[in-house]
Design an enzyme around this catalytic site. Structure first.
Site, short mmCIF file in Angstrom:
data_model
loop_
_atom_site.label_atom_id
_atom_site.label_comp_id
_atom_site.label_asym_id
_atom_site.label_seq_id
_atom_site.Cartn_x
_atom_site.Cartn_y
_atom_site.Cartn_z
N SER A 1 1.02 -1.09 0.05
CA SER A 1 -0.18 0.06 -0.40
C SER A 1 0.59 0.94 -0.14
O SER A 1 2.14 0.70 0.03
CB SER A 1 -1.05 0.00 1.17
OG SER A 1 -1.59 1.12 1.42
N TYR B 1 -2.05 -1.57 10.30
CA TYR B 1 -2.13 -0.98 9.02
C TYR B 1 -0.80 -0.76 8.10
O TYR B 1 -0.05 -1.75 7.38
CB TYR B 1 -3.77 -0.68 8.52
CG TYR B 1 -3.68 -0.79 6.79
CD1 TYR B 1 -4.10 -1.49 6.04
CD2 TYR B 1 -2.52 1.03 6.03
CE1 TYR B 1 -4.05 -2.24 4.64
CE2 TYR B 1 -3.18 0.82 4.70
CZ TYR B 1 -4.10 -0.92 4.18
OH TYR B 1 -3.76 -0.42 2.79
#
Length: 278
Positions: free
Chosen positions: A157, A170
Site C-alpha cells: 500500500s 495497517y
C-alpha cells in the site's frame, strides 16, 4: 501483445472481489490458469465495509472461465497456514504447476493509536503480514519444484511507504511485507524466483466505495456520496484523480508476473498517482 503469461498458473489470495478478482481476470486474459483463495467471510474487528462472500468467489470463477482459462477455488483463511497449504496443494495438483503468486489478501483497519485495542492490532497484523508470510511459505515449495523460477507479487500500500495517521497496525503490516519481500528476493533469487511489492493509492473497490469509509473521509457531511468523497480523496494524489482502477494495479501485477520483468526483483513499485512523493 497477448499471451504474456500463457501456460502459467497463478495463485491469488483475496480473490473474491476487488483487486484480487481483477488480478485473477487480467492474468487469465493473458493465458494463466488460476488458483483463487478467499476467506469469503468477515474478519472479527473489521466493520468499516461489508465482507466478501462465497457468491463473490463464484463470480470470480465465472469471469476467469469466461476468459477461457481454468480456475480452482478454495475458501481458506490466510491466517490458517495448514488450510492455505492444502488449498495451494489441491490447486497445483489439479492445474499441474505454480508460476505466479499474488499475495493480495488484506483488510483495511483504522483507529487512533490511543484507542486501538490489542485484538484489532493482532487481527490486522495476522491477516496483512502473517497471512502474506503463510501465502509465500505455502507457495515457495511448488515454485522450487517447478524448476523454472517464478514471480511473487505482494500487495502492500502507499501505507507501506509512508506513515498513515490513525492506522498504526495497517501501516506496520504494509511496511512489514516490504522487508519480507526484500528478504525473500535475496534468498530465492538464485532459483530465478523474483519477489516484488506493489503499492496502490486508493483503489475503486468495495473496500473504499461504501458508506463507512465515506463517513471517515467526510465526517462533517451527513450524506457523503461517491462524488463528494472523490473531491476529498483527490487531494491525496499528485495526479488529478481520486483513485486508481483495479485494472491499473492488475496491469502492474501482470507486468511483474511476466517475462517482461524477468530481471526485476526486490522492488517496491508504487501505483499511486503520485501520492507517496507528497
Amino acid at each position: 501483445m497477448s499471451g504474456r503469461v500463457e501456460g502459467k498458473v497463478a495463485l491469488v489470495t483475496g480473490a473474491a472481489r476487488g483487486q484480487g478478482r481483477s488480478h485473477c481476470v487480467r492474468l487469465a486474459e493473458e493465458g494463466a490458469d488460476i488458483i483463487a483463495v478467499d476467506l469469503c467471510g468477515p474478519a472479527e474487528t473489521i466493520n468499516l465495509y461489508p465482507a466478501p462472500n462465497e457468491g463473490d468467489l463464484t463470480e470470480t470463477a465465472r469471469l476467469v472461465e469466461e476468459a477461457g482459462r481454468q480456475i480452482v477455488t478454495a475458501k481458506a483463511d490466510v491466517r490458517d497456514a495448514g488450510a492455505l497449504r492444502d488449498a495451494v496443494g489441491t490447486g497445483v495438483a489439479q492445474l499441474g504447476r505454480l508460476d505466479i503468486v499474488c499475495a493480495n489478501a488484506g483488510v483495511l483497519g483504522l483507529g487512533s493509536a490511543l484507542e486501538l485495542g490489542i485484538t484489532e492490532w493482532r487481527e490486522v497484523i495476522d491477516i496483512n503480514l502473517t497471512g502474506v508470510w503463510n501465502t509465500c511459505q505455502a507457495a515457495l515449495p511448488h515454485l522450487l519444484d517447478g524448476g523454472q523460477g517464478g514471480s511473487i507479487v505482494i500487495t502492500s500500500s502507499t501505507g507501506g511507504l509512508k506513515g498513515l495517521a490513525n492506522a498504526a497496525h495497517y501501516t506496520s503490516a504494509k511496511h512489514g511485507v516490504v522487508g519480507m519481500m526484500r528478504s525473500l528476493a535475496n534468498e530465492f533469487g538464485s532459483h530465478s524466483i523474483r519477489v516484488n511489492t506493489v503499492h496502490p493509492t486508493t483503489v475503486d473497490t468495495p473496500m473504499i466505495q461504501n458508506e463507512g469509509i465515506r463517513r471517515l473521509f467526510e465526517p462533517a457531511n451527513p450524506s457523503p456520496t461517491r462524488e463528494s468523497t472523490a473531491v476529498v480523496m483527490q487531494a491525496n494524489n499528485i495526479l488529478p484523480i481520486p483513485w486508481v482502477e483495479p485494472d491499473d494495479v492488475s496491469n502492474v501485477v501482470l507486468f511483474l508476473a511476466s517475462d517482461e520483468a524477468r530481471y526485476i526483483t526486490g522492488v517496491a513499485l508504487p501505483v499511486d498517482a503520485g501520492y507517496t512523493i507528497r
